[in-house]
Design a protein around this motif. Structure first.
Motif, PDB file in Angstrom:
ATOM      1  N   TYR A  67       0.812  -1.219   0.000  1.00 36.23           N
ATOM      2  CA  TYR A  67       0.000   0.000   0.000  1.00 36.23           C
ATOM      3  C   TYR A  67       0.848   1.273   0.000  1.00 36.23           C
ATOM      4  CZ  TYR A  67      -4.252  -2.719   0.507  1.00 36.23           C
ATOM      5  OH  TYR A  67      -5.293  -3.582   0.275  1.00 36.23           O
ATOM      6  N   LYS A 114       1.875   1.576  -3.603  1.00 36.20           N
ATOM      7  CA  LYS A 114       0.733   2.026  -4.390  1.00 36.20           C
ATOM      8  C   LYS A 114       0.538   3.537  -4.271  1.00 36.20           C
ATOM      9  CE  LYS A 114      -3.982   0.511  -5.446  1.00 36.20           C
ATOM     10  NZ  LYS A 114      -5.127  -0.353  -5.009  1.00 36.20           N
ATOM     11  N   ALA A 115       0.938   4.110  -3.134  1.00 37.94           N
ATOM     12  CA  ALA A 115       0.782   5.553  -2.916  1.00 37.94           C
ATOM     13  C   ALA A 115       2.031   6.333  -3.323  1.00 37.94           C
ATOM     14  CB  ALA A 115       0.476   5.822  -1.442  1.00 37.94           C
ATOM     15  N   SER A 170       4.416   3.818  -8.302  1.00 37.46           N
ATOM     16  CA  SER A 170       3.281   2.891  -8.330  1.00 37.46           C
ATOM     17  C   SER A 170       3.059   2.268  -9.715  1.00 37.46           C
ATOM     18  CB  SER A 170       2.006   3.603  -7.887  1.00 37.46           C
ATOM     19  OG  SER A 170       1.732   4.712  -8.732  1.00 37.46           O
ATOM     20  N   ASP A 222      -4.479  -0.267   4.411  1.00 34.96           N
ATOM     21  CA  ASP A 222      -5.283  -0.191   3.195  1.00 34.96           C
ATOM     22  C   ASP A 222      -4.763   1.005   2.400  1.00 34.96           C
ATOM     23  OD1 ASP A 222      -6.229   2.060   4.531  1.00 34.96           O
ATOM     24  OD2 ASP A 222      -8.118   1.112   5.102  1.00 34.96           O
ATOM     25  N   SER A 223      -5.455   1.371   1.331  1.00 35.51           N
ATOM     26  CA  SER A 223      -4.987   2.468   0.477  1.00 35.51           C
ATOM     27  C   SER A 223      -4.872   3.784   1.245  1.00 35.51           C
ATOM     28  CB  SER A 223      -5.921   2.642  -0.716  1.00 35.51           C
ATOM     29  OG  SER A 223      -5.875   1.509  -1.555  1.00 35.51           O
ATOM     30  N   LYS A 231      -1.440   6.051   1.842  1.00 29.31           N
ATOM     31  CA  LYS A 231      -1.301   7.463   1.479  1.00 29.31           C
ATOM     32  C   LYS A 231      -0.863   8.297   2.683  1.00 29.31           C
ATOM     33  CE  LYS A 231      -4.707   7.377  -2.263  1.00 29.31           C
ATOM     34  NZ  LYS A 231      -6.033   7.866  -2.730  1.00 29.31           N
TER      35      LYS A 231
END
Length: 387
Positions: free
Chosen positions: A60, A63-64, A68, A176-177, A181
């Motif tokens: 995660y 992903k942030a 990514s 989580d996302s 972040k």
């Protein structure tokens, strides 16, 4: 001829079975490799990494991150068949450790990301200036000095979450996302900070001048005002020396101590405060070699008439004088040797034996004479020695 014909046509069932076996074998091979390729492709995807709870923080944060769009395997698996095979074998080992709960937390990489992984996307020979437009970073020079990319960019993909103690087993389900972040929002864990640059430059004896790394010199607007040096910079230092120290500490050629948490205003407002016992902006002006470049120069106000009036000026605000001068000789690392005791010695008025230590014989001398004034200032002496 008849016999030969019979040999070719007699075993139709045998040939049928042979074709059947070959077809099945070929189908098995196709299926095997198809499943294998699908499995390899699946296990090489970044999404597959998040299927293990232990890797959720890494997934995660990646992903942030700005990376990514780059699959995990691009950085974490070296190039070549051998490295790829090692990675897959290591994956099986990790599956075993997960099943037996024998893995180590927080999870850390067994080895750092090599420069070759970064250079597969980035051309370091052309990266002279960062996106901010101000910072000058000649990557090619760093590369020539064998400084690895990871030494400056270790947090770019995951924000150093292992060092921040955010990857323990009790935290896995929290990720989580949104959490990713939040973890990547604090830029001090993602971008190289100035302390890293300064420490490395000091260790390698490279200049720490602002102009070496910044196009603009990072000069604040207040510093560009015409009267900043002559009127306002001392007042600003008195109000918030800690802020001044953030930049000027690194400009000193000698280590500075005792200024990290100084707030001069707070120390004067609260005399019981521990800060009151710390050094102030006057000490700073004498100890910081950057300040000494100006403070050791004779000000324009100290003209030929200044000597006659300096006592009156000092009586009005002696603290101001202390930005450059000491009241007596000390071990302060400032280079200014002009102190009050240079002209106002206390040794001959308070201590015995000063005449014996005087470099010129004073036998028979009972008071100031013309001979004294070849070295001493007559107006200064006459303040105490009346005719």
């Amino acid at each position: 001829m008849e016999q030969e014909y019979k040999d070719q046509t007699s075993p139709p069932r045998t040939r049928y079975k042979l074709y059947k076996y070959l077809t099945v074998a070929l189908l098995f091979i196709v299926v095997f490799f198809s499943v294998g390729l699908i499995g390899v492709e699946t296990t090489s995807s970044s999404q597959f990494c998040s299927s293990c709870h232990e890797m959720k923080p890494e997934y995660y944060t990646w992903k942030a991150s700005t990376h990514s769009e780059v699959d995990c395997v691009k950085c974490h698996i070296g190039s070549g068949t051998e490295e790829y095979a090692k990675a897959k074998a290591n994956g099986l080992l990790q599956v075993y450790r997960k099943a037996t709960q024998t893995y180590t937390a927080p999870i850390r990489m067994p080895k750092e990301i090599p420069d070759s992984a970064c250079e597969s996307c980035h051309d370091v020979s052309k990266r002279d200036v960062t996106a901010s437009g101000d910072i000058i970073i000649p990557h090619d020079k760093h590369k020539n000095k064998e400084i690895e990319c990871i030494q400056c960019h270790s947090g770019v993909a995951h924000g150093k979450i292992a060092d921040r103690k955010m990857t323990f087993q009790t935290d896995y389900e929290k990720w989580d996302s949104k959490t990713g972040k939040t973890a990547m929002a604090d830029l001090k864990f993602i971008r190289p900070d100035m302390d890293t640059c300064i420490e490395c430059h000091k260790a390698r004896k490279v200049t720490n001048e602002c102009s070496a790394c910044h196009k603009t010199g990072m000069i604040p607007k207040s510093h560009k005002e015409a009267n900043f040096k002559t009127k306002t910079h001392g007042k600003q230092a008195a109000e918030d020396l800690k802020k001044c120290n953030q930049c000027h500490n690194e400009m000193s050629k000698v280590p500075l101590e005792g200024y990290g948490d100084v707030s001069v205003v707070a120390s004067f407002l609260n005399k019981d405060n521990a800060l009151a016992k710390q050094k102030n902006h006057y000490n700073y002006a004498k100890e910081n070699t950057f300040c000494q470049d100006c403070h050791n120069k004779r000000p324009t106000s100290h003209d030929s008439n200044f000597y006659k009036n300096h006592g009156t000026i000092a009586n009005k605000g002696q603290e101001t004088c202390k930005a450059c001068h000491d009241t007596k000789k000390t071990n302060t690392p400032g280079g200014n040797q002009v102190v009050c005791s240079s002209c106002h010695p206390s040794s001959h008025s308070q201590k015995q034996g000063w005449k014996e230590r005087h470099p010129i014989s004073l036998d028979g001398v009972k008071g100031p004479s013309a001979k004294c004034y070849t070295c001493h200032s007559k107006p200064s002496c006459e303040k105490c020695h009346k005719q």
